[in-house]
Design a protein around this motif. Structure first.
Motif, PDB file in Angstrom:
ATOM      1  N   ALA A  38       0.802  -0.694  -0.309  1.00  0.00           N
ATOM      2  CA  ALA A  38       0.530   0.168   0.088  1.00  0.00           C
ATOM      3  C   ALA A  38       1.281   1.676   0.012  1.00  0.00           C
ATOM      4  O   ALA A  38       0.664   2.016  -0.767  1.00  0.00           O
ATOM      5  N   GLU A  39       2.202   0.785   0.868  1.00  0.00           N
ATOM      6  CA  GLU A  39       3.133   2.358   1.274  1.00  0.00           C
ATOM      7  C   GLU A  39       3.473   2.117  -0.420  1.00  0.00           C
ATOM      8  O   GLU A  39       4.008   3.866  -0.895  1.00  0.00           O
ATOM      9  N   ALA A  54       2.234   1.651  -3.581  1.00  0.00           N
ATOM     10  CA  ALA A  54       1.262   2.315  -4.737  1.00  0.00           C
ATOM     11  C   ALA A  54       1.256   3.725  -4.196  1.00  0.00           C
ATOM     12  O   ALA A  54       0.918   4.736  -5.013  1.00  0.00           O
ATOM     13  N   ALA A  55       1.052   4.175  -2.957  1.00  0.00           N
ATOM     14  CA  ALA A  55       0.379   5.016  -3.213  1.00  0.00           C
ATOM     15  C   ALA A  55       1.836   6.487  -3.241  1.00  0.00           C
ATOM     16  O   ALA A  55       1.909   7.615  -3.300  1.00  0.00           O
ATOM     17  N   GLY A  56       3.460   5.977  -2.427  1.00  0.00           N
ATOM     18  CA  GLY A  56       3.990   7.107  -2.257  1.00  0.00           C
ATOM     19  C   GLY A  56       4.662   6.776  -3.709  1.00  0.00           C
ATOM     20  O   GLY A  56       5.208   7.894  -4.090  1.00  0.00           O
ATOM     21  N   ILE A 108       2.104   7.267  -6.552  1.00  0.00           N
ATOM     22  CA  ILE A 108       1.837   7.976  -7.590  1.00  0.00           C
ATOM     23  C   ILE A 108       2.183   9.254  -6.926  1.00  0.00           C
ATOM     24  O   ILE A 108       2.027  10.181  -7.503  1.00  0.00           O
ATOM     25  N   ALA A 109       2.143   9.431  -5.340  1.00  0.00           N
ATOM     26  CA  ALA A 109       2.311  10.414  -4.864  1.00  0.00           C
ATOM     27  C   ALA A 109       3.453  11.588  -6.007  1.00  0.00           C
ATOM     28  O   ALA A 109       3.136  12.473  -6.027  1.00  0.00           O
ATOM     29  N   MET A 110       4.251  11.054  -5.398  1.00  0.00           N
ATOM     30  CA  MET A 110       5.866  11.121  -6.169  1.00  0.00           C
ATOM     31  C   MET A 110       5.326  11.887  -7.387  1.00  0.00           C
ATOM     32  O   MET A 110       5.859  12.400  -8.008  1.00  0.00           O
ATOM     33  N   LEU A 154       2.858  11.674  -9.248  1.00  0.00           N
ATOM     34  CA  LEU A 154       2.110  12.900 -10.052  1.00  0.00           C
ATOM     35  C   LEU A 154       2.690  14.123  -9.363  1.00  0.00           C
ATOM     36  O   LEU A 154       1.873  14.841 -10.588  1.00  0.00           O
ATOM     37  N   GLY A 155       2.817  14.014  -8.439  1.00  0.00           N
ATOM     38  CA  GLY A 155       4.326  15.512  -7.231  1.00  0.00           C
ATOM     39  C   GLY A 155       5.038  15.803  -9.195  1.00  0.00           C
ATOM     40  O   GLY A 155       4.832  17.547  -9.076  1.00  0.00           O
ATOM     41  N   LEU A 205       3.447  17.315 -11.991  1.00  0.00           N
ATOM     42  CA  LEU A 205       2.825  18.428 -11.927  1.00  0.00           C
ATOM     43  C   LEU A 205       4.105  19.937 -11.500  1.00  0.00           C
ATOM     44  O   LEU A 205       3.495  20.960 -11.842  1.00  0.00           O
TER      45      LEU A 205
END
Lengths: 231, 231
Positions: free
Chosen positions: B54-55, B57-59, B61-63, B65-66, B69
């Motif tokens: 889960a981490e 996946a989250a990390g 995607i967050a990084m 997409l960050g 942007l």
């Protein structure tokens, strides 16, 4: 020492705002997504809280130290290039003067047109070195205290951001209920944070608010789906 | 969030290496620390694996997409400043010519010494605009395809890094044993990664290897202590 007049204006918030943005955008997103993902796999909030706090500790330290080392390595890089440029201006003045002329040639100026500037710089070696640092190498003198401040700002913002999605799991016993509250609270915080970020960095605030919320939501949805799939 | 535009050139490996470094240093560190922290609180590896995936996946995607942007906002910032600079050069040529002169004055050059350059630029409006972008604003033209490539590189590196510390928990049933194996494997990977990073970025490789291992180790130790304290 020449000052660089315009740059700071264009980073409207400056380095500290950037560090807060770096820390808080990950701090709000990753613990939120991790907690959401785990609450799809376990019923008790205690595991979610344990994992969330461990993640906040790990993430804030990893990002804070990463920021520290990045700022340190920028400063070291600047110092070593400055030393090299000083030696070149002192020992190979003719070659350096050619480099100045070439910089202007990339903008269509003839050697004759830039000659006065080249001669003027040759009379002022220290200003010449500063000129080369900025115009040849594109480097700016880093603030020596930036590394530590950057590390503390990033880590602190990560921790502040991370406790927002985690708080519902700490206060509520049922993971499912805590998830709903966490989603609402965190989306609200992401929108607020994205809006403020847009205001500070000059991006359209509404779009920034939506983008920030979408990133957090996508990361959480993916983590949630993965955790649920394997549990 | 705008990044400092000048750094890129000097990172000898270029933008892709930097994206790999950004993704992999967090990917190796945070899942490692989270898994270590959780294995101090739970006995079964299944929870650790669920949280770890889960981490990741989250990390990632967050990084990713960050990064997307950030690159997009750099490009938009450049485009809007370019537009403004074009209008200023067209409509307020005298004021812009003064600005050129002022740039040189910060390096101790008189208005007379920079006059030829000012006149030369006034004859070439497009080159003048480019000159102002770089020398007044310190901005460089961003690569339009960079945003997507940056996102994929950062996310992929995060995932690749994250599976290294997590693999022992996926292969072994006992969390304590998996922790020992994960520590050894991940410290080895951190040292290797830090060494390679030093080689690419021009930092001393041995020091870079040790720093990278220390960051991962500290982050993991803190996460471990926190998870154990609250369980």
């Amino acid at each position: 020492m020449p000052t660089i007049p315009h740059i700071e204006q264009h980073f409207t918030g400056g380095a500290t705002v950037r560090d807060i943005v770096i820390g808080m955008s990950d701090g709000l997103t990753v613990p939120f997504a991790l907690a959401a993902g785990l609450s799809g796999a376990v019923a008790a909030t205690s595991i979610v809280v344990t994992a969330g706090l461990a993640e906040i500790a790990a993430g804030s330290i990893a990002m804070g130290l990463g920021g520290y080392l990045a700022a340190r390595s920028d400063a070291e890089h600047y110092a070593s290039e400055l030393e090299r440029e000083r030696l070149e201006v002192r020992d190979q003045a003719a070659a350096e003067a050619d480099e100045v002329s070439q910089i202007f040639q990339t903008y269509g100026l003839s050697a004759a047109e830039s000659q006065q500037v080249v001669l003027g710089l040759r009379e002022r070696p220290e200003a010449w070195v500063q000129f080369m640092m900025r115009f040849e190498l594109g480097l700016e003198a880093p603030d020596p205290r930036r590394a530590l401040r950057s590390a503390v700002t990033i880590a602190g913002s990560y921790i502040a951001g991370g406790f927002i999605p985690l708080a519902p799991y700490m206060l509520l016993a049922d993971a499912q209920m805590a998830l709903y509250v966490s989603v609402v609270v965190t989306l609200f915080a992401l929108v607020l944070f994205g809006y403020g970020k847009g205001r500070f960095t000059g991006a359209p605030p509404i779009r920034s608010a939506l983008q920030t919320a979408v990133i957090g939501g996508l990361a959480a949805a993916a983590a949630f789906a993965i955790a649920r799939a394997i549990s």
